[in-house]
Design a protein around this motif. Structure first.
Motif, short mmCIF file in Angstrom:
data_model
loop_
_atom_site.label_atom_id
_atom_site.label_comp_id
_atom_site.label_asym_id
_atom_site.label_seq_id
_atom_site.Cartn_x
_atom_site.Cartn_y
_atom_site.Cartn_z
N ARG A 244 0.84 -1.21 0.00
CA ARG A 244 0.00 0.00 0.00
C ARG A 244 0.87 1.24 0.00
O ARG A 244 0.38 2.35 0.04
N GLY A 245 2.18 1.04 0.00
CA GLY A 245 3.11 2.17 0.15
C GLY A 245 3.45 2.85 -1.15
O GLY A 245 2.79 2.64 -2.18
N GLU A 246 4.48 3.64 -1.12
CA GLU A 246 4.83 4.49 -2.26
C GLU A 246 5.30 3.71 -3.47
O GLU A 246 5.29 4.23 -4.59
N ARG B 157 3.93 1.32 -4.79
CA ARG B 157 2.79 0.80 -5.54
C ARG B 157 2.87 1.34 -6.97
O ARG B 157 3.06 2.52 -7.19
N GLY B 158 2.76 0.45 -7.92
CA GLY B 158 2.79 0.91 -9.31
C GLY B 158 4.16 0.71 -9.95
O GLY B 158 4.27 0.70 -11.17
N SER C 154 3.97 -2.76 -11.70
CA SER C 154 2.63 -3.18 -12.11
C SER C 154 2.66 -3.94 -13.43
O SER C 154 1.68 -4.57 -13.79
N TYR D 67 12.96 6.54 -18.72
CA TYR D 67 12.23 6.97 -17.53
C TYR D 67 11.24 8.12 -17.80
O TYR D 67 10.07 8.01 -17.49
N LEU E 276 8.25 7.19 -19.97
CA LEU E 276 7.24 6.37 -19.29
C LEU E 276 6.24 7.22 -18.53
O LEU E 276 5.05 6.90 -18.47
N ILE E 277 6.71 8.31 -17.93
CA ILE E 277 5.84 9.11 -17.08
C ILE E 277 5.20 10.27 -17.83
O ILE E 277 4.03 10.60 -17.63
N LEU F 92 -1.64 9.06 -18.24
CA LEU F 92 -0.95 9.06 -16.95
C LEU F 92 -1.04 10.46 -16.33
O LEU F 92 -1.16 11.45 -17.03
N ILE G 187 1.81 10.54 -1.87
CA ILE G 187 2.33 9.19 -1.66
C ILE G 187 2.80 8.63 -3.00
O ILE G 187 3.85 8.02 -3.10
N LEU G 188 2.01 8.85 -4.03
CA LEU G 188 2.36 8.30 -5.35
C LEU G 188 2.85 9.41 -6.28
O LEU G 188 2.46 9.48 -7.43
N GLY H 218 4.58 9.25 -10.26
CA GLY H 218 3.96 9.32 -11.57
C GLY H 218 3.87 8.00 -12.29
O GLY H 218 3.39 7.93 -13.41
N ALA I 154 2.24 5.36 -11.03
CA ALA I 154 0.96 4.73 -10.70
C ALA I 154 -0.15 5.29 -11.59
O ALA I 154 -0.19 6.48 -11.86
N GLN J 219 -4.87 2.89 -9.88
CA GLN J 219 -4.16 2.57 -8.64
C GLN J 219 -4.33 3.67 -7.60
O GLN J 219 -4.41 3.41 -6.41
#
Lengths: 507, 306
Positions: free
Chosen positions: A125-127, A129-130, A133, A419, A422-423, A429, B37-38, B41, B43, B47
């Motif tokens: 559940r932390g940072e 996450r993703g 994925s 990198y 991707l973002i 996104l 927290i996220l 970028g 996620a 999510q």
């Protein structure tokens, strides 16, 4: 006058009593020069890398836990707990693991540990996450070979392993949430103690597997969010390494006689995202004009006192594979050209635009934005500043496409030229202001391409398209990381905000 | 008296309720913890939504607050969003450093302010009075952050007498306590001087003088005791202010207390954690005010609570 002296006596004795009252904090450990003392800008919330992924926290985590691959000081990465990797097919990567490695508590490092770890990263559940994925699971081939099964092809996969810090399964499961307060890993240092807010100590792991044994017996970490406190700690010789020294404090360090300044070109790149969906910035001529209207060199010279690198172009960093060097010529400061382009686009008198930015998140962020506002004014673009504290800022710009433009200063997590694409350049996104169907398709193909040479070519094509034709950003500069190091140690800064303790030695 | 104290304690629940509503509301209005927290970028929106659901942030504010209140009544302050640990455990680790710092600062303030105030009032318009007033004036006007940095420059960087930050040695306490103690010291000295001057002009003091009592007896037995009421009030108020001032002081000196913690909690929009810190600080303030009211009755026999 008699009572005067008695009052003084009372005051004096009370002050002495007060001094005696001051309770003892934890004693300063490791007498002599055996320990390296480090002050960081913020205290970790957890040493579990699925929960706390801030670089200042990972600096410490990294001494205790190790990942499958290791990032190199100036970009790129090398095998670490993984010895080699190879794509069996686009959706399956086979990773061979190092033998003979043990966790600090004696648990063996093997495919089971990696499988457990992947599961922990997927469920967190932390940072983190993703982060993984694109991985759907793992399959153990033999005790030291494991297959990663992907849900979508990802040529970027090996680079992401730099942040797959491996957990000892038995201990991690049993410690649960407390793992982050007393972690166990395979790294060169083992966790010793953490007195909250005060300091954390790690000690050399005598049975470390690596060829390079830990160079120092102990590292003591402490934290000071205030830059002048970090400067003072370094200037008095109370610490050996101080992170994040502001340019204005450099002289204090240099005059101290006990410490010096060490710098590295940071991977943190400043740029401005423009909204492609509405307003004047939908026109590529306007976006070009904005680039020509900003005088980056002057900002670096005056505001940063020369301590930044620019003007930058594209999104692949110098030192990373695929860096195109002179083939991408940075936009030149040319206000006349900017005005002509604006007139062509139908804005001979300029326009008003909203300019979103953080206050106090990045070095000189507000000041930089104000300087840019002034420069845009000269070509008729009147920017209305919307400055915010980081928390409000990120939630605002990531939950909707804010109009106008917004300031970004992001650093890659994974040492891959992929990198930023991707973002920033995949549709849908949260931060992908610069994405369109073309960039999304480009990134998709580059991710799926397993031949490294072909993938690089695709990426370079994408970079040229984005920089020359698409122009979704105003390109600015790369920051400089500034540290203070005490004169009793040998140490060099690296570009990714980690601290290389393997090369520290006492003079 | 006991009835009075219990009524005040019951009222404090209302105060704490109000405080927590304001804190939770203000934090939720000012930004989304999930975006922080996220913030990397990587996620996706899905999510993010999922995390928001798991943290209960998708519910209307009233429901979120009621969830918190239900737990709080049973002594459970919830889990920190960023630390993934229980709020009580995190806050518990930080109480002692803050109480140590503000307690020492208060003690320091009283120990200096009381003699300064008395001397100033006993010898009005002499050099002692001027010095005392100058000190009070300085203490009230100098900003905390500036004073802290200057003390570090002089006593740590130049003279090397005290550590510049942290809480690793016993003498680490000195600079932050002086920094934090200066303002209450100035206020107490000023109020004590003013109230003593007033009392010294009163009839009963003139009577005491005319009885031929020594200056010390007039001052200590007749004047000071009567002048203490406003001083005690200001001490109580200052203690609350101290906890606030601790935010700045602890940040400058990297002192691992509640102030330091709350700055981090605000930066991360960690609503449960900040709510925990603020509730505790509010509770301490309520207790201090109650203690002051009780002290009134002790100091002035005419005051009785029914």
């Amino acid at each position: 006058m008699k009572h005067t002296s008695s009052l003084l006596r009372v005051t004096g004795s009370a002050l002495i009593a007060l001094a005696l009252l001051a309770p003892l904090g934890p004693s300063q450990a490791a007498p002599g020069g055996a320990a390296a003392r480090v002050v960081l800008a913020s205290e970790p919330r957890s040493l579990d890398p699925t929960i706390d992924t801030i670089k200042t926290s990972l600096v410490i985590t990294h001494t205790i836990l190790e990942a499958l691959v290791l990032n190199k000081p100036d970009g790129g990465f090398q095998p670490h707990l993984a010895e080699s990797w190879q794509a069996v097919d686009p959706l399956r990567w086979r990773v061979k693991l190092r033998r003979g490695v043990q966790f600090h508590n004696g648990e063996p490092f093997n495919a089971d540990a990696v499988a457990y770890t992947v599961d922990a990263f997927l469920k967190t559940r932390g940072e983190a996450r993703g982060w993984f994925s694109f991985v759907s699971g793992t399959q153990k081939v033999d005790p030291f070979t494991i297959d990663f099964v992907l849900s979508e092809a990802n040529s970027n996969f090996p680079a992401t392993l730099a942040f797959l810090y491996v957990f000892p399964p038995r201990y991690h499961a049993q410690a649960a949430a407390e793992f982050g307060t007393r972690p166990v890993g395979t790294g060169p240092y083992r966790f010793v103690e953490w007195t909250r807010g005060n300091q954390m100590r790690v000690a050399a792991n005598p049975t470390y597997w690596g060829a390079k044994r830990p160079a120092i017996g102990e590292i003591q970490f402490r934290w000071a969010p205030d830059a002048s406190a970090r400067t003072a700690l370094a200037a008095t010789g109370e610490v050996d390494i101080a992170q994040n020294i502001p340019p204005a404090q450099i002289e204090r360090i240099e005059r101290s006689g006990v410490a010096r300044i060490e710098t590295a070109r940071s991977l943190r790149r400043a740029f401005i995202r423009m909204n492609l969906g509405n307003g004047p910035t939908t026109d590529v001529r306007v976006r070009r004009a904005m680039n020509h209207a900003v005088d980056v060199d002057t900002i670096i010279r005056v505001l940063f006192r020369g301590r930044a690198y620019g003007r930058v172009a594209g999104f692949i960093y110098p030192g990373f594979e695929g860096y195109q060097g002179d083939k991408l010529q940075p936009y030149k400061y040319d206000p006349d050209l900017a005005k002509r382009l604006l007139a062509e686009a139908g804005y001979p008198n300029g326009f008003e635009i909203t300019f979103w930015h953080t206050i106090g998140r990045y070095a000189l962020d507000k000041e930089s934005v104000e300087a840019i506002q002034g420069q845009l004014e000269r070509v008729g673009v009147r920017a209305r500043l919307q400055g915010m504290e980081a928390g409000a800022y990120f939630s605002r710009i990531s939950s909707e496409r804010v109009p106008g433009m917004n300031f970004a200063a992001s650093a890659p997590l994974f040492m891959t030229p992929m990198y930023h694409p991707l973002i920033e350049f995949r549709n849908k996104l949260p931060y992908a202001y610069g994405a369109n169907d073309v960039t999304t398709q480009f990134v998709k193909e580059a991710i799926a391409e397993t031949n490294p040479a072909k993938r690089l070519r695709r990426l370079q094509n994408l970079e040229r398209y984005i920089f020359e034709k698409h122009v979704p950003w105003i390109w600015l500069w790369d920051y400089q990381d500034i540290y203070a190091a005490s004169n009793r140690i040998n140490w060099k800064a690296r570009s990714d905000e980690f601290l290389s303790f393997e090369d520290v030695s006492f003079r | 008296m006991l009835a009075y104290i219990s009524r005040r304690l019951l009222l404090s629940i209302v105060v704490l309720g109000g405080v927590t509503v304001i804190v939770s509301g203000a934090l939720l209005l000012s930004g989304d913890p999930v975006a922080l927290i996220l913030s990397e970028g990587l996620a996706t929106r899905e999510q993010r939504e999922e995390l928001r659901r798991e943290l209960g942030l998708d519910k209307p504010f009233v429901y979120q607050y009621l969830d918190f209140a239900r737990g709080a009544v049973q002594g459970d302050m919830g889990r920190s969003l960023r630390y993934n640990r229980s709020v009580s455990a995190i806050v518990g680790e930080r109480v002692e450093p803050t109480l140590q710092l503000s307690g020492t600062a208060m003690l320091l303030a009283i120990v200096v302010a009381v003699p300064v105030g008395i001397l100033s009032a006993a010898r009005p318009n002499t050099w002692m009075d001027c010095a005392g007033r100058a000190l009070a004036f300085f203490g009230q006007s100098v900003p905390l952050f500036w004073l802290g940095i200057m003390l570090v420059l002089v006593f740590s960087v130049e003279l090397r007498w005290f550590p510049s930050a942290g809480r690793l040695q016993a003498n680490s306490l000195v600079l932050p306590a002086v920094t934090l103690g200066l303002l209450p010291m100035a206020r107490i000295a000023r109020v004590l001087r003013a109230s003593l001057l007033e009392v010294l002009g009163a009839d009963y003091c003139r009577t005491a003088w005319s009885k031929g009592l020594s200056e010390r007896r007039v001052l200590v037995q007749h004047a000071v005791r009567n002048a203490l009421l406003p001083v005690v009030t200001i001490m109580g108020l200052q203690f609350g202010a101290l906890l606030g001032g601790a935010v700045v002081t602890e940040t400058i000196f990297a002192w691992p207390g509640l102030g330091f913690l709350s700055v981090q909690a605000i930066g991360a929009r960690d609503v449960p954690l900040l709510r925990g810190v603020v509730t505790l600080v509010a509770f301490l303030s309520v207790l201090t005010n109650l203690a002051v009211d009780v002290l009134y009755a002790v100091l002035d026999p005419r005051i009785r609570y029914a």
